[in-house]
Design a protein around this motif. Sequence first.
Motif, PDB file in Angstrom:
ATOM      1  N   TRP A   8      38.950  52.633  37.732  1.00 31.80           N
ATOM      2  CA  TRP A   8      37.615  52.350  37.813  1.00 31.80           C
ATOM      3  C   TRP A   8      37.064  52.995  36.452  1.00 31.80           C
ATOM      4  CZ3 TRP A   8      35.812  51.871  43.582  1.00 31.80           C
ATOM      5  CH2 TRP A   8      36.332  51.013  43.747  1.00 31.80           C
ATOM      6  N   LEU A  51      36.674  43.926  36.628  1.00 32.09           N
ATOM      7  CA  LEU A  51      37.413  43.470  37.977  1.00 32.09           C
ATOM      8  C   LEU A  51      38.451  42.332  37.004  1.00 32.09           C
ATOM      9  CD1 LEU A  51      34.582  41.759  40.511  1.00 32.09           C
ATOM     10  CD2 LEU A  51      36.393  43.978  40.898  1.00 32.09           C
ATOM     11  N   GLY A  52      39.666  42.677  37.354  1.00 27.97           N
ATOM     12  CA  GLY A  52      40.447  41.665  36.337  1.00 27.97           C
ATOM     13  C   GLY A  52      40.455  39.895  36.537  1.00 27.97           C
ATOM     14  N   ARG A  53      39.762  39.450  37.774  1.00 31.45           N
ATOM     15  CA  ARG A  53      39.813  37.889  37.935  1.00 31.45           C
ATOM     16  C   ARG A  53      38.685  37.668  38.446  1.00 31.45           C
ATOM     17  NH1 ARG A  53      43.918  35.220  37.498  1.00 31.45           N
ATOM     18  NH2 ARG A  53      43.456  33.697  39.481  1.00 31.45           N
ATOM     19  N   ASN A 106      36.891  34.927  40.652  1.00 34.31           N
ATOM     20  CA  ASN A 106      37.503  35.087  42.192  1.00 34.31           C
ATOM     21  C   ASN A 106      36.617  35.638  42.765  1.00 34.31           C
ATOM     22  OD1 ASN A 106      40.517  33.568  42.270  1.00 34.31           O
ATOM     23  ND2 ASN A 106      41.426  34.907  42.405  1.00 34.31           N
ATOM     24  N   LYS A 123      35.255  34.082  46.047  1.00 35.26           N
ATOM     25  CA  LYS A 123      36.205  33.999  47.182  1.00 35.26           C
ATOM     26  C   LYS A 123      36.245  34.634  48.514  1.00 35.26           C
ATOM     27  CE  LYS A 123      39.628  31.319  44.472  1.00 35.26           C
ATOM     28  NZ  LYS A 123      40.804  31.142  44.429  1.00 35.26           N
ATOM     29  N   ILE A 139      44.351  34.793  45.458  1.00 39.15           N
ATOM     30  CA  ILE A 139      42.167  34.847  45.950  1.00 39.15           C
ATOM     31  C   ILE A 139      42.322  36.400  45.649  1.00 39.15           C
ATOM     32  CG2 ILE A 139      42.257  33.100  47.514  1.00 39.15           C
ATOM     33  CD1 ILE A 139      43.404  35.331  50.265  1.00 39.15           C
ATOM     34  N   CYS A 140      43.340  36.945  44.391  1.00 39.48           N
ATOM     35  CA  CYS A 140      42.502  38.082  44.599  1.00 39.48           C
ATOM     36  C   CYS A 140      41.895  37.970  42.873  1.00 39.48           C
ATOM     37  CB  CYS A 140      44.113  38.855  43.444  1.00 39.48           C
ATOM     38  SG  CYS A 140      43.650  40.834  43.044  1.00 39.48           S
ATOM     39  N   ILE A 141      40.832  39.823  43.035  1.00 39.10           N
ATOM     40  CA  ILE A 141      39.131  39.743  42.207  1.00 39.10           C
ATOM     41  C   ILE A 141      40.281  40.986  41.131  1.00 39.10           C
ATOM     42  CG2 ILE A 141      37.953  38.979  43.469  1.00 39.10           C
ATOM     43  CD1 ILE A 141      36.854  41.652  44.218  1.00 39.10           C
ATOM     44  N   GLY A 142      40.941  41.447  41.739  1.00 40.76           N
ATOM     45  CA  GLY A 142      41.484  42.102  40.374  1.00 40.76           C
ATOM     46  C   GLY A 142      40.524  44.153  40.580  1.00 40.76           C
ATOM     47  N   CYS A 143      40.320  43.706  41.966  1.00 39.30           N
ATOM     48  CA  CYS A 143      39.701  45.095  41.980  1.00 39.30           C
ATOM     49  C   CYS A 143      39.593  46.652  41.814  1.00 39.30           C
ATOM     50  CB  CYS A 143      38.317  45.055  43.275  1.00 39.30           C
ATOM     51  SG  CYS A 143      39.462  45.340  44.537  1.00 39.30           S
ATOM     52  N   GLY A 182      45.042  39.652  35.346  1.00 33.67           N
ATOM     53  CA  GLY A 182      44.216  40.766  36.226  1.00 33.67           C
ATOM     54  C   GLY A 182      44.151  40.572  37.503  1.00 33.67           C
TER      55      GLY A 182
END
Lengths: 279, 232
Positions: free
Chosen positions: A6, A64-66, A69, A72, B90-94, B162
Amino acid sequence: MMQLLWDIRVSLDLFLGGLGVGAFLVGVILYYVDAKVYDGFVKKSFVIAPLLVIAGLLLLLTELGRPLNVIKTIYAINPTSFMSIGIFLQSAFVAVALLIAFKVLTSGVESLSSKIVYAGAILAGLVGLYHGFLLSGIAKEPWNNAIPVIFFVSSILSGASLMVLLNLGSLESLVTRFKLPLIINMVLTIELAAVFAWVYNLALTTASSKHAYDVLISNFSMEFWVLSILMGLIAPLAIFTLVILNKLSLKAVAIPTFAIIVLGSFFLKNLVVYLGQAV
Amino acid sequence: MTKKYGMVIDLHRCVGCGACDLACKSENNTPVGINWASHTTETYGVFPKVSYKHTPTLCNHCEDAPCVRVCPTHAMHKTDEGFVVHDPSICIGCKSCMLADPYGVIFFNKEHAFLDFATDTSSAVKDGTFSKKELSDKAKAPFPNFNAARGADGYEAVRRKGAVEKCSFCNHRVAKGLSPACVVACPADARIFGDLNDEKSKIATTLRAHKPTVLLPEKGTNPKVFYIREYN
Ligand code: SF4
Ligand code: SF4
């Protein structure tokens, strides 16, 4: 070497979100005290608060990587995840705060129903607490249970300071009515006590917490002692004490003093985010 | 009783050959820098009394998994059979799971892995060898795949940029009655995989016969990967 998962965008989200929450809550207090007298102040608070929180969230999305999403998270809620709860709370706060901002801009402060302001205040408080719980929920050594209090009080201090800076015209009335330097000094003291509890816990409890303390002292001493503690908390405390003792005029020192409180809040939050990943 | 899978690693049998690491790489097609199965090595003591320790590592499929607790979307989740698995869709890559996992066994896909297998049409010998893209097309592997066979069985088998990833205890193999790839590859039979709830299983009897240890017990994660004995 520290594996940085982070980066500064997370610190900026926590900082800007905290500024927004603090600004909103100060606006709420003045709204309930006297919405007519503090009309301009309240208006600015309610308009600026959602913008700051949204700015922070946008920065977080880039981390965030995605990011797509995120939508969701609305149906895949995990009750044990503070991030999951936080996404919900922040969305609710932004929705209510934007509604309030829209009403204030189109029909003025007097058009607001006190119920929606109350709902906004509760959500702002919860979001302010969530910022710290996001870290303490991950349970890294420096991200312990003192963090939610430290972050929340820091948010109130920085948000209030920002709003005073944006309303210097109301400074005298605030001082006369609320004894502003006295109140701010009380909050600064609470923050110093919370930070002391945090450092005490790190320095004197378990072997791993002592390691975290060593990293804090050896790698982050400038950010911690100088920028966060001395500049962000002790210097304003000392200046406001001189103001209370009538040795200084608040008008003369207001801008730099409130500005260093805001900056100190960023440095403190940024330091905590980085320290948790360095141990 | 529902099954609860776990693994025992016998450090006395382990020869430190790294076959498990390689078998995992091959089974799950992990890119450079991503190692679901790995190991730590330690050398300690003073010459001539020097000792060496090789400890194979992987996801511990913790009973009280912090990665599952903090995941905001349930992408990292626990199955009834005790597998801690990840759903990249469903991973947001946090990366919260990576921060919460005390063992450092979750990896982040910063870039598209194996992008060259979807784009590189050059071949070493013109009209003589396949290009990377031809190879991938002919293998009918989804891009960027980590296991085409796993994908064919309905498991998530696409490595997404990601998203994070980690050891799945080869749950796609276990569902077919097979052992994880690392267990099969071990030439020393140092790995025992099985149902912890079955008292007669080899893993349960082995655990009863030894004093097993786990990594970082103080973290309270209740790992399902146990270590017995020592090399020395
Ligand atoms: S070892 Fe790490 S990734 Fe695996 S279940 Fe435990 S906490 Fe999660
Ligand atoms: S990176 Fe993905 S799996 Fe990990 S906590 Fe975030 S959403 Fe869950």
